[in-house]
Scaffold this motif. Structure first.
Motif, PDB file in Angstrom:
ATOM      1  N   ILE A 167     -46.238  20.740  17.641  1.00 15.18           N
ATOM      2  CA  ILE A 167     -46.385  21.156  19.047  1.00 15.18           C
ATOM      3  C   ILE A 167     -45.203  22.064  19.372  1.00 15.18           C
ATOM      4  O   ILE A 167     -44.048  21.650  19.212  1.00 15.18           O
ATOM      5  CB  ILE A 167     -46.412  19.924  19.987  1.00 15.18           C
ATOM      6  CG1 ILE A 167     -47.590  19.014  19.617  1.00 15.18           C
ATOM      7  CG2 ILE A 167     -46.482  20.356  21.449  1.00 15.18           C
ATOM      8  CD1 ILE A 167     -47.678  17.734  20.433  1.00 15.18           C
ATOM      9  N   ARG A 168     -45.504  23.281  19.798  1.00 17.55           N
ATOM     10  CA  ARG A 168     -44.438  24.260  20.110  1.00 17.55           C
ATOM     11  C   ARG A 168     -44.478  24.542  21.608  1.00 17.55           C
ATOM     12  O   ARG A 168     -45.513  24.936  22.142  1.00 17.55           O
ATOM     13  CB  ARG A 168     -44.674  25.558  19.350  1.00 17.55           C
ATOM     14  CG  ARG A 168     -44.771  25.382  17.853  1.00 17.55           C
ATOM     15  CD  ARG A 168     -45.267  26.654  17.187  1.00 17.55           C
ATOM     16  NE  ARG A 168     -44.323  27.752  17.350  1.00 17.55           N
ATOM     17  CZ  ARG A 168     -44.673  29.009  17.617  1.00 17.55           C
ATOM     18  NH1 ARG A 168     -45.931  29.350  17.784  1.00 17.55           N
ATOM     19  NH2 ARG A 168     -43.747  29.942  17.747  1.00 17.55           N
ATOM     20  N   MET A 169     -43.351  24.333  22.297  1.00 17.41           N
ATOM     21  CA  MET A 169     -43.347  24.524  23.754  1.00 17.41           C
ATOM     22  C   MET A 169     -42.034  25.188  24.184  1.00 17.41           C
ATOM     23  O   MET A 169     -40.952  24.783  23.746  1.00 17.41           O
ATOM     24  CB  MET A 169     -43.478  23.170  24.471  1.00 17.41           C
ATOM     25  CG  MET A 169     -44.736  22.403  24.092  1.00 17.41           C
ATOM     26  SD  MET A 169     -44.883  20.813  24.928  1.00 17.41           S
ATOM     27  CE  MET A 169     -43.580  19.896  24.130  1.00 17.41           C
ATOM     28  N   ALA A 170     -42.146  26.196  25.035  1.00 22.20           N
ATOM     29  CA  ALA A 170     -40.953  26.829  25.611  1.00 22.20           C
ATOM     30  C   ALA A 170     -41.228  27.136  27.071  1.00 22.20           C
ATOM     31  O   ALA A 170     -42.373  27.438  27.445  1.00 22.20           O
ATOM     32  CB  ALA A 170     -40.620  28.115  24.865  1.00 22.20           C
ATOM     33  N   GLN A 171     -40.202  27.024  27.886  1.00 23.21           N
ATOM     34  CA  GLN A 171     -40.342  27.281  29.331  1.00 23.21           C
ATOM     35  C   GLN A 171     -38.988  27.784  29.822  1.00 23.21           C
ATOM     36  O   GLN A 171     -38.110  26.986  30.147  1.00 23.21           O
ATOM     37  CB  GLN A 171     -40.714  25.966  30.030  1.00 23.21           C
ATOM     38  CG  GLN A 171     -40.927  26.069  31.507  1.00 23.21           C
ATOM     39  CD  GLN A 171     -42.409  26.194  31.841  1.00 23.21           C
ATOM     40  OE1 GLN A 171     -43.265  25.789  31.067  1.00 23.21           O
ATOM     41  NE2 GLN A 171     -42.694  26.758  32.984  1.00 23.21           N
ATOM     42  N   ASN A 172     -38.802  29.089  29.794  1.00 27.79           N
ATOM     43  CA  ASN A 172     -37.511  29.653  30.210  1.00 27.79           C
ATOM     44  C   ASN A 172     -37.644  30.375  31.549  1.00 27.79           C
ATOM     45  O   ASN A 172     -38.613  31.099  31.759  1.00 27.79           O
ATOM     46  CB  ASN A 172     -36.995  30.624  29.136  1.00 27.79           C
ATOM     47  CG  ASN A 172     -36.688  29.902  27.838  1.00 27.79           C
ATOM     48  OD1 ASN A 172     -36.154  28.800  27.853  1.00 27.79           O
ATOM     49  ND2 ASN A 172     -37.043  30.486  26.721  1.00 27.79           N
ATOM     50  N   HIS A 173     -36.674  30.168  32.418  1.00 22.12           N
ATOM     51  CA  HIS A 173     -36.692  30.808  33.742  1.00 22.12           C
ATOM     52  C   HIS A 173     -35.597  31.866  33.804  1.00 22.12           C
ATOM     53  O   HIS A 173     -34.438  31.562  33.503  1.00 22.12           O
ATOM     54  CB  HIS A 173     -36.411  29.789  34.852  1.00 22.12           C
ATOM     55  CG  HIS A 173     -37.444  28.717  34.973  1.00 22.12           C
ATOM     56  ND1 HIS A 173     -37.429  27.791  35.986  1.00 22.12           N
ATOM     57  CD2 HIS A 173     -38.529  28.422  34.228  1.00 22.12           C
ATOM     58  CE1 HIS A 173     -38.449  26.966  35.842  1.00 22.12           C
ATOM     59  NE2 HIS A 173     -39.129  27.331  34.780  1.00 22.12           N
ATOM     60  N   HIS A 174     -35.974  33.056  34.230  1.00 28.35           N
ATOM     61  CA  HIS A 174     -34.973  34.099  34.459  1.00 28.35           C
ATOM     62  C   HIS A 174     -34.434  33.906  35.879  1.00 28.35           C
ATOM     63  O   HIS A 174     -35.183  34.020  36.852  1.00 28.35           O
ATOM     64  CB  HIS A 174     -35.626  35.478  34.309  1.00 28.35           C
ATOM     65  CG  HIS A 174     -34.694  36.597  34.555  1.00 28.35           C
ATOM     66  ND1 HIS A 174     -33.620  36.855  33.738  1.00 28.35           N
ATOM     67  CD2 HIS A 174     -34.647  37.521  35.536  1.00 28.35           C
ATOM     68  CE1 HIS A 174     -32.961  37.896  34.195  1.00 28.35           C
ATOM     69  NE2 HIS A 174     -33.558  38.319  35.295  1.00 28.35           N
TER      70      HIS A 174
END
Ligand SMILES: NC(=O)c1ccc[n+]([C@@H]2O[C@H](COP(=O)([O-])OP(=O)(O)OC[C@H]3O[C@@H](n4cnc5c(N)ncnc54)[C@H](O)[C@@H]3O)[C@@H](O)[C@H]2O)c1
Length: 333
Positions: A147-154
């Motif tokens: 399971i690959r998950m990313a959640q980046n906020h600028h």
């Protein structure tokens, strides 16, 4: 008709009210924020009967039925205690609290406080995630392996992120959703966590970090990672992919589609046995806070259990905190 009071007139407070203020069985009775101007503007925008800087006014008020808490985690337990004392049902934003000790108290009160409590795990109400959960549970990719998950906020506005970073980290704050997704989609438990973290921007408060990557091993043999960064130096990013021996599923949120964004999210499905690709459109709200509140009302009227259960909420928080502590220790080494 339920009189609803919002505490916390910020980003998530607006997401809640945007979705519920036209519901037939809801009256936005009051809004509260430490910032009087913000509370005033919310009252005006959403037609609230009144506003205040002190939420206790609404807790003591007999006419208040439901409280929506969209403040920072360090305030959640105190607001729950007041809801128990004054018998108001509560929809509380995640993460449930700011520490594990508080979380244990929160669970005890949610179970035995005599009110209905729902913690806002909004992905459980998101049609795209529900559809993917169903596909995986029906065997579309076989037993999940990765399971690959990313959640980046600028980040452009540090006010909010500094406030969140003081009590938490991106691994805990958003991570609770994705730890829950791993457990929900696979039905397996997370048996170990590891990872790395870094501080990317000088605005980050002392003793905090704004970039983390946690890895997880699940009891069914699958592995997962979750990457989360909040910073000006990092670009916004969103990846949700589930891979198994029979194929893979990727969620593409509507704003990341190349065309026809007005039609909703996309689920990209690759069947590696038949070597076939399918694209499924899901026209849904990203944060269906109305459905979440409707569920709390069902809990009140019909006695149905909360979704997710308070045990699932606690478990994802406990795992997030243990990953966070491990990352912090490694950073100091
Ligand atoms: N479910 C989701 O997808 C999601 C997304 C973003 C944020 N959140 C959660 O929502 C919560 C709030 O985050 P946000 O992004 O809306 O932050 P925000 O800074 O935009 O809003 C928080 C508001 O709460 C107010 N506040 C703080 N303490 C208060 C108090 N004691 N009384 C009254 N008002 C108070 C602040 O003045 C601010 O206006 C956090 O727990 C966060 O993790 C959830």
């Amino acid at each position: 008709m339920y009189n609803v009071v919002l505490i916390g007139c910020g980003h998530m407070g607006a997401v809640h009210l945007d979705d519920i203020y036209t519901m037939e069985n809801i009256n936005v009775y009051g809004v509260a924020d430490l910032d009087a101007e913000r509370a005033r503007l919310f009252a005006r925008k959403y037609g609230a009967d009144s506003f205040d800087t002190d939420y206790m006014r609404y807790l003591r008020d007999e006419k208040t039925d439901i409280v929506i808490c969209a403040t920072y985690p360090a305030t959640h337990l105190e607001i729950l205690k007041q809801c128990v004392q004054y018998k108001k049902h509560l929809l509380c934003e995640k993460p449930m609290t700011a520490s594990l000790a508080e979380a244990e108290e929160f669970v005890e009160l949610a179970r035995n406080g005599g009110i209905k409590v729902q913690v806002g795990y909004i992905l459980r109400y998101n049609e795209t995630y529900r559809k993917v959960a169903g596909m995986i549970q029906a065997g579309a990719i076989g037993k999940p392996l990765v399971i690959r998950m990313a959640q980046n906020h600028h980040v452009m506005d540090w006010r909010k992120y500094r406030a969140l970073l003081k009590g938490s980290s991106p691994i805990v704050d958003c991570g609770v959703h994705y730890i829950d997704v791993c457990r929900w989609f696979t039905g397996a438990e997370i048996e170990s966590v590891d990872g790395i973290c870094a501080t990317l921007d000088q605005e980050v408060p002392e003793n905090a970090f704004n970039y983390g990557l946690m890895t997880m091993r699940l009891t069914d043999g699958s592995v997962a990672y979750y990457e989360a960064g909040w910073g000006n130096s990092i670009a916004a990013d969103n990846l949700k992919e589930f891979i198994g021996p029979r194929g893979r599923i990727k969620i593409v949120e509507r704003e990341h589609r190349l065309s026809c964004q007005e039609e909703g999210d996309l689920i990209e499905y690759y069947d590696s046995v038949g070597r076939e690709y399918r694209t499924i459109n899901v026209n849904c709200k990203r944060r269906p806070t109305g459905a979440q509140l409707a569920h709390l009302i069902e809990m009140i009227e019909d006695g149905v259990p909360s979704v997710p259960s308070i045990d699932d909420v606690y478990m994802s928080y406990k795992i997030a905190v243990s990953a966070d502590q491990k990352l912090r220790r490694k950073k100091l080494c």
